[in-house]
Structure formats: structure tokens, C-alpha cells
Design a protein around this motif. Sequence first.
Motif, PDB file in Angstrom:
ATOM      1  N   LYS A  98      30.148  37.681  41.586  1.00  0.00           N
ATOM      2  CA  LYS A  98      29.255  38.320  40.623  1.00  0.00           C
ATOM      3  C   LYS A  98      29.295  37.668  39.254  1.00  0.00           C
ATOM      4  O   LYS A  98      28.258  37.475  38.608  1.00  0.00           O
ATOM      5  N   TYR A  99      30.510  37.291  38.802  1.00  0.00           N
ATOM      6  CA  TYR A  99      30.666  36.871  37.413  1.00  0.00           C
ATOM      7  C   TYR A  99      31.071  35.406  37.209  1.00  0.00           C
ATOM      8  O   TYR A  99      30.701  34.808  36.202  1.00  0.00           O
ATOM      9  N   ASN A 100      31.846  34.859  38.098  1.00  0.00           N
ATOM     10  CA  ASN A 100      32.542  33.614  37.777  1.00  0.00           C
ATOM     11  C   ASN A 100      31.738  32.367  38.118  1.00  0.00           C
ATOM     12  O   ASN A 100      31.148  32.265  39.196  1.00  0.00           O
ATOM     13  N   GLN A 101      31.735  31.408  37.194  1.00  0.00           N
ATOM     14  CA  GLN A 101      31.139  30.096  37.434  1.00  0.00           C
ATOM     15  C   GLN A 101      32.153  28.982  37.157  1.00  0.00           C
ATOM     16  O   GLN A 101      31.798  27.809  37.194  1.00  0.00           O
ATOM     17  N   ALA A 102      33.386  29.355  36.896  1.00  0.00           N
ATOM     18  CA  ALA A 102      34.427  28.389  36.538  1.00  0.00           C
ATOM     19  C   ALA A 102      35.197  27.934  37.776  1.00  0.00           C
ATOM     20  O   ALA A 102      35.161  28.599  38.820  1.00  0.00           O
ATOM     21  N   PRO A 103      35.921  26.813  37.678  1.00  0.00           N
ATOM     22  CA  PRO A 103      36.763  26.364  38.799  1.00  0.00           C
ATOM     23  C   PRO A 103      37.813  27.408  39.152  1.00  0.00           C
ATOM     24  O   PRO A 103      38.337  28.097  38.268  1.00  0.00           O
TER      25      PRO A 103
ATOM     26  N   PHE B 236      35.979  39.579  32.756  1.00  0.00           N
ATOM     27  CA  PHE B 236      34.793  38.760  32.972  1.00  0.00           C
ATOM     28  C   PHE B 236      33.637  39.133  32.039  1.00  0.00           C
ATOM     29  O   PHE B 236      32.836  38.268  31.679  1.00  0.00           O
ATOM     30  N   THR B 237      33.543  40.387  31.633  1.00  0.00           N
ATOM     31  CA  THR B 237      32.431  40.796  30.771  1.00  0.00           C
ATOM     32  C   THR B 237      32.714  40.603  29.288  1.00  0.00           C
ATOM     33  O   THR B 237      31.813  40.787  28.468  1.00  0.00           O
ATOM     34  N   ASP B 238      33.936  40.203  28.951  1.00  0.00           N
ATOM     35  CA  ASP B 238      34.284  40.034  27.536  1.00  0.00           C
ATOM     36  C   ASP B 238      34.786  38.635  27.204  1.00  0.00           C
ATOM     37  O   ASP B 238      34.373  38.038  26.217  1.00  0.00           O
ATOM     38  N   ILE B 239      35.691  38.105  28.028  1.00  0.00           N
ATOM     39  CA  ILE B 239      36.271  36.772  27.769  1.00  0.00           C
ATOM     40  C   ILE B 239      36.116  35.933  29.044  1.00  0.00           C
ATOM     41  O   ILE B 239      37.081  35.752  29.801  1.00  0.00           O
ATOM     42  N   PRO B 240      34.928  35.438  29.325  1.00  0.00           N
ATOM     43  CA  PRO B 240      34.728  34.650  30.557  1.00  0.00           C
ATOM     44  C   PRO B 240      35.632  33.415  30.556  1.00  0.00           C
ATOM     45  O   PRO B 240      35.640  32.645  29.587  1.00  0.00           O
ATOM     46  N   PRO B 241      36.417  33.219  31.605  1.00  0.00           N
ATOM     47  CA  PRO B 241      37.359  32.097  31.634  1.00  0.00           C
ATOM     48  C   PRO B 241      36.680  30.775  31.972  1.00  0.00           C
ATOM     49  O   PRO B 241      35.642  30.749  32.639  1.00  0.00           O
ATOM     50  N   GLN B 242      37.307  29.701  31.509  1.00  0.00           N
ATOM     51  CA  GLN B 242      36.859  28.355  31.889  1.00  0.00           C
ATOM     52  C   GLN B 242      37.567  27.868  33.164  1.00  0.00           C
ATOM     53  O   GLN B 242      37.230  26.821  33.705  1.00  0.00           O
ATOM     54  N   ALA B 243      38.545  28.634  33.613  1.00  0.00           N
ATOM     55  CA  ALA B 243      39.212  28.356  34.898  1.00  0.00           C
ATOM     56  C   ALA B 243      39.918  29.631  35.342  1.00  0.00           C
ATOM     57  O   ALA B 243      40.341  30.439  34.513  1.00  0.00           O
ATOM     58  N   VAL B 244      40.042  29.784  36.657  1.00  0.00           N
ATOM     59  CA  VAL B 244      40.697  30.953  37.248  1.00  0.00           C
ATOM     60  C   VAL B 244      41.780  30.476  38.200  1.00  0.00           C
ATOM     61  O   VAL B 244      41.560  29.549  38.989  1.00  0.00           O
ATOM     62  N   LYS B 245      42.944  31.093  38.114  1.00  0.00           N
ATOM     63  CA  LYS B 245      44.022  30.846  39.076  1.00  0.00           C
ATOM     64  C   LYS B 245      44.301  32.145  39.819  1.00  0.00           C
ATOM     65  O   LYS B 245      44.441  33.207  39.206  1.00  0.00           O
ATOM     66  N   ILE B 246      44.350  32.083  41.143  1.00  0.00           N
ATOM     67  CA  ILE B 246      44.686  33.247  41.957  1.00  0.00           C
ATOM     68  C   ILE B 246      46.017  32.983  42.642  1.00  0.00           C
ATOM     69  O   ILE B 246      46.173  31.995  43.372  1.00  0.00           O
ATOM     70  N   GLY B 247      46.973  33.849  42.372  1.00  0.00           N
ATOM     71  CA  GLY B 247      48.275  33.738  43.006  1.00  0.00           C
ATOM     72  C   GLY B 247      48.421  34.794  44.088  1.00  0.00           C
ATOM     73  O   GLY B 247      47.682  34.806  45.069  1.00  0.00           O
ATOM     74  N   MET B 248      49.344  35.702  43.915  1.00  0.00           N
ATOM     75  CA  MET B 248      49.541  36.774  44.886  1.00  0.00           C
ATOM     76  C   MET B 248      48.335  37.712  44.835  1.00  0.00           C
ATOM     77  O   MET B 248      48.183  38.524  43.934  1.00  0.00           O
ATOM     78  N   ALA B 249      47.471  37.592  45.851  1.00  0.00           N
ATOM     79  CA  ALA B 249      46.204  38.321  45.820  1.00  0.00           C
ATOM     80  C   ALA B 249      46.337  39.755  46.303  1.00  0.00           C
ATOM     81  O   ALA B 249      45.451  40.579  46.064  1.00  0.00           O
ATOM     82  N   GLY B 250      47.411  40.065  47.006  1.00  0.00           N
ATOM     83  CA  GLY B 250      47.632  41.421  47.471  1.00  0.00           C
ATOM     84  C   GLY B 250      47.061  41.675  48.847  1.00  0.00           C
ATOM     85  O   GLY B 250      46.989  40.782  49.682  1.00  0.00           O
ATOM     86  N   THR B 251      46.588  42.885  49.082  1.00  0.00           N
ATOM     87  CA  THR B 251      46.118  43.295  50.399  1.00  0.00           C
ATOM     88  C   THR B 251      44.721  42.742  50.672  1.00  0.00           C
ATOM     89  O   THR B 251      44.035  42.244  49.774  1.00  0.00           O
ATOM     90  N   SER B 252      44.284  42.884  51.926  1.00  0.00           N
ATOM     91  CA  SER B 252      42.952  42.419  52.296  1.00  0.00           C
ATOM     92  C   SER B 252      41.870  43.156  51.504  1.00  0.00           C
ATOM     93  O   SER B 252      40.840  42.570  51.148  1.00  0.00           O
ATOM     94  N   VAL B 253      42.107  44.427  51.203  1.00  0.00           N
ATOM     95  CA  VAL B 253      41.148  45.197  50.390  1.00  0.00           C
ATOM     96  C   VAL B 253      41.083  44.620  48.980  1.00  0.00           C
ATOM     97  O   VAL B 253      39.992  44.460  48.404  1.00  0.00           O
TER      98      VAL B 253
END
Length: 269
Positions: A98-103, A70-87
Motif C-alpha cells: 500500500k505505502y512502500n516504494q523503497a528498497p 509510512f504516513t508521516d516519515i516514509p523511509p528510503q529503505a526498509v529492513k525486515i528482521g524477525m517478522a513474527g507469525t504468518s498473520v
Amino acid sequence: MSLILPSFLTIAGTDPSGGAGIQADLKTAAALGVYGSSVVTALVAQNTTGVFLTEPVGQEMLAAQLEAVFTDIPPQAVKIGMAGTSVSIEIIAEKLKKYNQAPVIVDPVMVSTSGHSLLNPQDVKALTSRLFPLATLVTPNIPEAAALLSTKGRRLSTRKDMEEAAKELFQEYQTSFLLKGGHKDQGADDVLCCNGSITWFPGERISNPNTHGTGCTLSSAIACGLAKGMELEESIRKAKSYLNGALKAGFNLGKGRGPLWHGWNHEAY
């Protein structure tokens, strides 16, 4: 002259056999002319026959990966797949805020194609309460949609069932839902509920048992369309067309449900 491409970020687990997860997401992005970055949430030992072992990435490493992208190559879109644990989900949500403004496209990976459960009830609660509110679109298949509905285990076998489910999910979580129909016995039509309105996306039932990674591929392709500046409905149509081509290629690899051919739309050397 410099080459400029839209950037796409996938946040997901791995697949060493290359058919699903981050590997499928990055192949999809490359095939669609989008630059792909990735953040690994979990190391997953899997192949076309099943999932054998899952190991979540440490909290500090997950946070550092997200910061690095996020601090170097801000994406124009984000995909979240297997997110892992609740933590892990909490960390992802914090960094997105904090960082993302993309879909953001959330593919609620709850059960693998081979039937292996990937999220426990606590993780599902974190997914729905922390990531769904940040999503532009959530893309459950029929079993996942049934698990997310307040009336658990409902049969979603008809178009009317799917429409009602998509509306209920939209009303409950206040974000758009694309309910995928690939698990139905006939057809492969998907239904979108966006701002309470229903749109159907016809799908062709393709005779190909090799479907490893279809959900990952579709959600990533939708995100890539959004990264290119497409409207949501156009992006879904383009993504379904790309997925159909990857299935029609008839790729046959592995001993189980084989992967798609993500490079079907490019000529080989």
C-alpha cells in the motif's frame, strides 16, 4: 539551516540486552548517519545467553505502527528482521504494498545465534510467499539458506556449494540473495546472486566470539547504504566494512556471545 537525513525503517523484534533486533538496527542507522524508525513485531526476552520468551505484538497494534510510520516519515529503505507469525507477515506485506516504494532488505531470522528456533513451518511459508516477492535482497546465513533450499539440509561448505545455493535461491524466489559465509569454519566470504549473476564479497575471519547481532547489523547497514542512494553492491561492501569494524572493536559484555560495538566509528565524549 535544517538537517536532512535519509530515513530507514526497521520492522523486527526487540532485544532488551541491546545487541540484536530493533535495538541493533537503530544503533547501526545512527552510526551510519541515517535516521531510524522502527516497528515492533514481537517482544523478545533475550540476552547474550539465549532467547527465553517471545510474545507477538497484536495485529491491530502492528498495523497501526506501520501506518504511523509510512504516513508521516516514509523511509528510503526498509529492513525486515524477525517478522513474527504468518498473520503478522500478511499485515506487513499488505502495508508494504500500500505505502512502500523503497528498497526492502529481508533478513530471514529463522534461528537465533544461540540456536533457538524463531519461526515454525507455517510462518516460513508465509515469509517466502508474501515477503520475498517484495524484497530487493534476502540475506540468509548458511543454516537459513540450507533450510530454504528445496533439497533441505544440504551442506554448504565450499565456495561452489554457496554459489550453487545462491543461484538456486534466486531462481526459486526471483529476488537477489546474499548468502553469508560467517558460519563457515574458515573465512567469512559472502556471495551475491543478483539477476542470475554471481559476485563474491571477501570477508576477514575476525577472532572474536562475541557475535550477537551480526546478521541484524549487516542487513541494516546494507539498507542504510541503499537509503543513502548507493547501488546494491557498494552498499554490501560498505556494510561488511562497518560490521568488521564493530567486530574488531573487541567489545566484551554479557555472559554469553556478547554484542558488537556499533559505535566503533565515532569518537567517545
